[in-house]
Write an enzyme that holds these catalytic residues in place. Structure first.
Site, PDB file in Angstrom:
ATOM      1  CE  LYS A  30      -2.721   6.335   3.409  1.00 16.84           C
ATOM      2  NZ  LYS A  30      -3.960   6.070   4.167  1.00 16.84           N
ATOM      3  NE  ARG A  35       1.746  13.262   7.008  1.00 15.30           N
ATOM      4  CZ  ARG A  35       0.782  12.369   7.179  1.00 15.30           C
ATOM      5  NH1 ARG A  35       0.565  11.446   6.251  1.00 15.30           N
ATOM      6  NH2 ARG A  35       0.030  12.385   8.267  1.00 15.30           N
ATOM      7  CB  SER A 207      -2.519   8.399  14.361  1.00 10.73           C
ATOM      8  OG  SER A 207      -3.400   7.292  14.321  1.00 10.73           O
ATOM      9  CD  GLU A 326      -0.992   3.329   9.863  1.00  8.03           C
ATOM     10  OE1 GLU A 326      -0.103   2.989   9.084  1.00  8.03           O
ATOM     11  OE2 GLU A 326      -1.335   4.517  10.038  1.00  8.03           O
ATOM     12  NE  ARG A 398      -4.015   0.305   7.288  1.00  7.40           N
ATOM     13  CZ  ARG A 398      -2.916   0.273   6.559  1.00  7.40           C
ATOM     14  NH1 ARG A 398      -2.386  -0.899   6.223  1.00  7.40           N
ATOM     15  NH2 ARG A 398      -2.334   1.390   6.156  1.00  7.40           N
TER      16      ARG A 398
END
Length: 455
Positions: A30, A35, A207, A326, A398
């Protein structure tokens, strides 16, 4: 923490009665797909995005770009094989309306694009999107010359009044709540009149691998980017103004979405192979090789892909997940099944994700008999015998896969709204069942995911 919906359908998570032994092909990333779409839309010539992920988040991105005038044609790639998206840049324009759903990449990456459009672009989304931080992007764009109406909220809904160009320049932001604030400005930076210099002034930067992914993709599209890793100032990124070039990009498998399947091998003492695992990648999900090995498994990366094998024992772990937040829900689920205590650190920012993930994991694992406590920046998980019950997901993909993982080892777990996995992993229930030796269900049309039970 967003409240769960009592009326949502319940999915009986299948339990594993023997070690899994499967080959699982996961769809494209994803993070890379979205991007790639933004960079292709801002390029001076057409580009191809091959093997894209088709999920709610990526389809929202594609539709948003189409609303601003970009042509995205879906079909076979330039060699006539495989699903691809052909992106034909055009003059960005408004008026347009963008539905961000609850996709962080859409709500954060596209306001800078909208500032380059000729006309107003209105952003709206799911109720939870109103609660997610966006002030870093909004405030930065105003400093760089954009006009934005958000009624002072620093969040959605809002309207970006595009003027056809943006001055750009230097801006200070606090990206402690999301590295996407940095990536959002860098992706559009080559199109700003003066480029952009982003200076992060917050105490932490979660991140960070996602920023490295952004930089890598910008450079491959022809942009000049200076970063701290190049010997520059700490927490400062500079993008020089210039043309972006259309590319023929093959999207890597989403390594974070491989997590539940690798975890299944760890939890059941089995073996799972994920083909096409890249030898070198900027995806944060690559950290699973180290983390799950530390929790009791072993992995081998070769021409077949990544093969992960469980040892039959799950160990607790003390780990800093600030770069790979994540992955926290899946690691927390595995930790709840371990034979010793785990401490997950560096993920306080997860309170601002699709839901308050720390509160949700604590409540739901404890609801099955677990012993999870929140810390200032993470979770402490002590092993306890678990029992069946309903695992609520709070519209968070998630959380849903974490509930499925617990169901492997705990009879009677029902996961609320398993369909929310469609945000990034279409057909997850069919893939999960097939991994356990059941019928795989329909295949194709969702990024090419495939599960094969090995003989």
């Amino acid at each position: 923490m967003t409240e769960h919906t009592e009326s949502a359908a319940l999915w009986s998570a299948p339990s594993a009665h023997e070690p899994v032994d499967a080959r699982v092909s996961v769809p494209g990333s994803k993070s890379v797909t979205n991007r790639a779409l933004v960079l292709a839309a801002l390029s001076v010539d057409p580009g191809w995005v091959r093997r894209p992920l088709r999920s709610r988040d990526t389809l929202l991105m594609a539709e948003a770009l189409r609303a601003m005038g970009v042509q995205i044609e879906e079909g076979a790639g330039p060699d006539g094989t495989g699903e691809s998206w052909h992106v034909l840049p055009a003059g960005l324009h408004g008026p347009a309306t963008v539905d961000v759903g609850n996709a962080g990449t859409v709500m954060r990456f596209l306001p800078p694009v909208a500032a380059l459009a000729d006309g107003p672009v209105t952003f709206d989304g799911d109720p939870r999107s109103y609660e997610r931080p966006l002030h870093g992007v909004i405030d930065a764009l105003r400093v760089l010359g954009a006009r934005i109406d958000d009624d002072g909220r620093g969040s959605l809904p809002m309207t970006v009044h595009g003027g056809g160009s943006l001055a750009g320049g230097t801006v200070e932001i606090d990206a402690s709540s999301s590295s996407q604030f940095v990536s959002a400005l860098l992706l559009s930076g080559p199109r700003f009149d003066q480029g952009v210099e982003v200076r992060h002034i917050g105490e932490t930067l979660p991140s960070a691998p996602h920023i490295r992914m952004t930089v890598d993709m910008l450079r491959k599209a022809g942009a000049q980017v200076d970063t701290p890793e190049d010997g520059g100032e700490p927490d400062v990124w500079r993008v020089t103004p210039g043309a972006l070039l259309g590319r023929d990009l093959i999207v890597e498998p989403d390594l974070s979405n491989a997590q539940p399947f690798l975890a299944a091998a760890l939890v059941t003492g089995g073996r799972v192979t994920v083909p096409d695992w890249p030898q070198h990648t900027t995806q944060p999900g690559d950290a699973l090789r180290r983390i799950f090995s530390d929790m009791g498994g072993s992995c081998e990366l070769d021409e077949r892909g990544l093969t992960f094998t469980g040892s039959g024992r799950v160990r607790g772990i003390d780990v800093d997940l600030s770069d790979v937040g994540e992955l926290t829900p899946g690691i927390a689920a595995v930790a709840a099944l371990a034979d010793s205590e785990s401490v997950l650190r560096g993920v306080g920012h997860l309170r601002l994700h699709e839901t308050d993930r720390l509160a949700a994991l604590t409540k739901e694992i404890n609801g099955l008999g677990g012993d999870v406590t929140e810390t200032d920046d993470g979770l402490r998980i002590r092993p306890r015998p678990l029992h069946g019950g309903v695992f609520h997901t709070y519209d968070d993909h998630r959380l849903a896969t974490a509930g499925a993982l617990l169901g492997l080892a705990v009879e009677g777990v029902s996961v609320e709204d398993i369909a929310t996995t469609g945000k990034t992993l279409p057909d997850f229930p069919a893939m999960w069942t097939a991994m356990l030796g059941g019928p795989a269900g329909p295949r194709g049309g969702s990024g090419g995911q495939r599960v094969e039970e090995r003989a």
